[in-house]
Scaffold this motif. Structure first.
Motif, PDB file in Angstrom:
ATOM      1  N   UNK A  56      18.036 -41.678-113.257  1.00  0.00           N
ATOM      2  CA  UNK A  56      18.155 -40.871-112.038  1.00  0.00           C
ATOM      3  C   UNK A  56      19.466 -40.886-111.522  1.00  0.00           C
ATOM      4  N   UNK A  57      20.052 -41.851-111.507  1.00  0.00           N
ATOM      5  CA  UNK A  57      21.462 -41.748-111.050  1.00  0.00           C
ATOM      6  C   UNK A  57      22.424 -40.971-111.848  1.00  0.00           C
ATOM      7  N   UNK A  58      22.170 -40.925-113.286  1.00  0.00           N
ATOM      8  CA  UNK A  58      23.092 -40.430-114.185  1.00  0.00           C
ATOM      9  C   UNK A  58      22.777 -38.761-114.190  1.00  0.00           C
ATOM     10  N   UNK A  59      21.587 -38.593-113.915  1.00  0.00           N
ATOM     11  CA  UNK A  59      21.059 -37.103-113.977  1.00  0.00           C
ATOM     12  C   UNK A  59      21.475 -36.635-112.623  1.00  0.00           C
ATOM     13  N   UNK A  60      21.157 -37.133-111.538  1.00  0.00           N
ATOM     14  CA  UNK A  60      21.505 -36.537-110.289  1.00  0.00           C
ATOM     15  C   UNK A  60      23.287 -36.330-110.174  1.00  0.00           C
ATOM     16  N   UNK A  61      23.953 -37.453-110.464  1.00  0.00           N
ATOM     17  CA  UNK A  61      25.372 -37.604-110.206  1.00  0.00           C
ATOM     18  C   UNK A  61      25.859 -36.224-111.348  1.00  0.00           C
ATOM     19  N   UNK A  62      25.424 -36.412-112.325  1.00  0.00           N
ATOM     20  CA  UNK A  62      25.987 -35.158-113.435  1.00  0.00           C
ATOM     21  C   UNK A  62      25.632 -33.944-112.793  1.00  0.00           C
ATOM     22  N   UNK A  63      24.743 -33.732-112.181  1.00  0.00           N
ATOM     23  CA  UNK A  63      24.335 -32.282-111.515  1.00  0.00           C
ATOM     24  C   UNK A  63      24.948 -31.875-110.244  1.00  0.00           C
ATOM     25  N   UNK A  64      25.208 -33.239-109.595  1.00  0.00           N
ATOM     26  CA  UNK A  64      26.097 -32.866-108.349  1.00  0.00           C
ATOM     27  C   UNK A  64      27.452 -32.621-108.781  1.00  0.00           C
ATOM     28  N   UNK A  65      28.402 -33.268-109.830  1.00  0.00           N
ATOM     29  CA  UNK A  65      29.371 -33.006-110.432  1.00  0.00           C
ATOM     30  C   UNK A  65      29.582 -31.759-110.835  1.00  0.00           C
ATOM     31  N   UNK A  66      28.588 -31.034-111.466  1.00  0.00           N
ATOM     32  CA  UNK A  66      28.464 -29.683-112.309  1.00  0.00           C
ATOM     33  C   UNK A  66      28.319 -28.700-111.108  1.00  0.00           C
ATOM     34  N   UNK A  67      27.659 -29.033-110.163  1.00  0.00           N
ATOM     35  CA  UNK A  67      27.349 -27.867-109.303  1.00  0.00           C
ATOM     36  C   UNK A  67      28.570 -27.964-108.131  1.00  0.00           C
ATOM     37  N   UNK A  68      29.230 -29.064-107.873  1.00  0.00           N
ATOM     38  CA  UNK A  68      30.230 -29.067-107.023  1.00  0.00           C
ATOM     39  C   UNK A  68      31.548 -28.373-107.659  1.00  0.00           C
ATOM     40  N   UNK A  69      31.628 -28.623-109.005  1.00  0.00           N
ATOM     41  CA  UNK A  69      32.700 -28.002-109.698  1.00  0.00           C
ATOM     42  C   UNK A  69      32.746 -26.543-109.748  1.00  0.00           C
ATOM     43  N   UNK A  70      31.374 -26.247-110.016  1.00  0.00           N
ATOM     44  CA  UNK A  70      31.378 -24.745-110.294  1.00  0.00           C
ATOM     45  C   UNK A  70      31.225 -23.954-108.904  1.00  0.00           C
ATOM     46  N   UNK A  71      30.959 -24.549-107.780  1.00  0.00           N
ATOM     47  CA  UNK A  71      31.024 -23.895-106.406  1.00  0.00           C
ATOM     48  C   UNK A  71      32.619 -23.793-106.340  1.00  0.00           C
ATOM     49  N   UNK A  72      33.414 -24.959-106.406  1.00  0.00           N
ATOM     50  CA  UNK A  72      34.853 -25.033-106.190  1.00  0.00           C
ATOM     51  C   UNK A  72      35.352 -23.823-106.946  1.00  0.00           C
ATOM     52  N   UNK A  73      35.052 -23.775-108.209  1.00  0.00           N
ATOM     53  CA  UNK A  73      35.604 -22.735-109.156  1.00  0.00           C
ATOM     54  C   UNK A  73      35.307 -21.291-108.577  1.00  0.00           C
ATOM     55  N   UNK A  74      34.167 -21.188-107.929  1.00  0.00           N
ATOM     56  CA  UNK A  74      33.721 -19.740-107.456  1.00  0.00           C
ATOM     57  C   UNK A  74      34.803 -19.460-106.055  1.00  0.00           C
TER      58      UNK A  74
END
Length: 166
Positions: free
Chosen positions: A144-162
């Protein structure tokens, strides 16, 4: 730092989202206070400062040699900072320059075999430390940690990119 958030505003973040921010800061502080990066560098036998290790690891995990600007972008720092670190890593034989096949005037940076081995030792030390920290967790909790942390990083990175684009 006080945050002025009105919970009655329709688009206001929920309490569970707001609770994440101080926990992230707490984790960052604990890792920094514990000198985790410095300890991992020492364990890996690297007499390098944190920025130089960051450049070496960034290059090691890249799928190809990178330009200075690409390294800076991935590390979210300025190019001249990376240039100094690359020069120091070159002097130690941990990275070297190769010609850019698309632009012979430019060069790309990649780790040497010695640099890749050092980055592996460093990463192994970090992974070992985190594995020890969560050794009492169940397999499901670690997944769960790996899945959620990966998702958090991807979403934060994408949001910052936008945000940077707009």
């Amino acid at each position: 730092m006080e945050c002025d958030v009105n919970p009655e505003t329709p688009d206001a973040p929920s309490a569970d989202v707001l609770a994440v921010v101080p926990r992230l800061a707490q984790l960052s502080n604990a890792v920094n206070r514990g000198r985790l990066a410095e300890r991992a560098a020492e364990a890996a036998g690297l007499a390098l400062d944190r920025p130089a290790v960051g450049v070496l690891v960034t290059l090691h995990v890249a799928d190809r040699p990178l330009r200075i600007g690409e390294i800076a972008e991935r590390m979210q720092v300025v190019g001249p900072h990376v240039t100094r670190q690359v020069q120091a890593l070159e002097r130690r034989g941990l990275v070297h320059r190769v010609a850019d096949p698309h632009d012979r005037r430019a060069s790309l940076i990649e780790p040497t075999q010695q640099g890749a081995q050092a980055a592996n030792r460093y990463a192994g030390s970090l992974v070992g430390w985190f594995a020890e920290a969560i050794a009492g967790w169940t397999d499901e909790e670690r997944a769960d940690l790996g899945r959620l942390l990966g998702r958090l990083v991807d979403d934060v990175t994408a949001h910052l990119g936008r945000l940077e684009e707009g």
